[in-house]
Write an enzyme that holds these catalytic residues in place. Structure first.
Site, mmCIF file in Angstrom:
data_model
loop_
_atom_site.group_PDB
_atom_site.id
_atom_site.type_symbol
_atom_site.label_atom_id
_atom_site.label_comp_id
_atom_site.label_asym_id
_atom_site.label_seq_id
_atom_site.Cartn_x
_atom_site.Cartn_y
_atom_site.Cartn_z
ATOM 1 N N HIS A 56 19.254 27.755 39.826
ATOM 2 C CA HIS A 56 19.739 26.400 39.546
ATOM 3 C C HIS A 56 20.010 25.699 40.875
ATOM 4 C CE1 HIS A 56 21.340 27.241 35.210
ATOM 5 N NE2 HIS A 56 20.160 27.791 35.425
ATOM 6 N N GLU A 58 22.562 24.131 42.000
ATOM 7 C CA GLU A 58 23.871 24.429 42.586
ATOM 8 C C GLU A 58 23.880 25.813 43.241
ATOM 9 O OE1 GLU A 58 24.540 21.868 38.860
ATOM 10 O OE2 GLU A 58 23.259 23.555 39.420
ATOM 11 N N CYS A 86 26.499 24.069 34.658
ATOM 12 C CA CYS A 86 26.540 25.005 33.538
ATOM 13 C C CYS A 86 27.624 26.058 33.814
ATOM 14 C CB CYS A 86 25.180 25.679 33.366
ATOM 15 S SG CYS A 86 24.790 26.844 34.695
#
Length: 164
Positions: A56, A58, A86
């Protein structure tokens, strides 16, 4: 940071998110990590191209930024992301010791496929964390960020809805 700073850094996250295009099927999520007013990491979602479910935006940005620190912790850094993190990215943010998370579009602004937990709001992770030095703020450039993703009323192809 000021509201203007937040918007400028979110624009940087938007730019990185769309490096490979802005089609919602690409999950164009972008993240920048800022320390002392300087971007120290800028990454986009790389799940498909890396064949890595943890890639992801991040997580990739935290990996990149962590190289600047001897212990990998991102104390005093601010994480900007185009989509509310998430559960995995929220927990990684807590463990990384970032000081602040700023996101653009929230879970109510996008299709539910972007969030794997229907009954768990990741904002609660922050509120329930043992840390009281971490804050989270959403809605910075909300409309521009939400435009990158399928909306709540959209009907994306089932093949793209891995979380549902």
């Amino acid at each position: 940071m000021t509201e203007i700073d937040d918007e400028n850094f979110m624009r940087a996250a938007l730019k990185i998110a769309t490096e490979k295009g802005s089609d919602p099927s690409l999950s164009p999520i972008g993240c920048v990590i800022v320390l002392d007013g300087q971007i120290i990491a800028a990454e986009r979602n790389q799940v498909s191209e890396n064949r890595d479910v943890t890639a992801h935006a991040e997580i990739m940005a935290m990996r990149s930024a962590g190289k600047h620190f001897t212990d990998g912790e991102l104390r005093d850094a601010v994480l900007y992301t185009t989509l509310q993190p998430c559960g995995m990215c929220t927990m990684a943010s807590i463990w990384s010791k970032v000081r602040r998370i700023v996101y653009g579009a929230g879970r109510d602004d996008v299709h539910r496929m972007y969030f794997e937990a229907r009954h768990v709001n990741t904002l609660d992770f922050i509120a329930d964390a043992y840390r009281d030095d971490l804050s989270i703020e959403g809605g910075v450039l909300r409309e521009e960020c939400a435009a990158l993703y399928y909306g709540p009323g959209d009907h994306p192809p089932e093949s793209e809805q891995g979380n549902i």
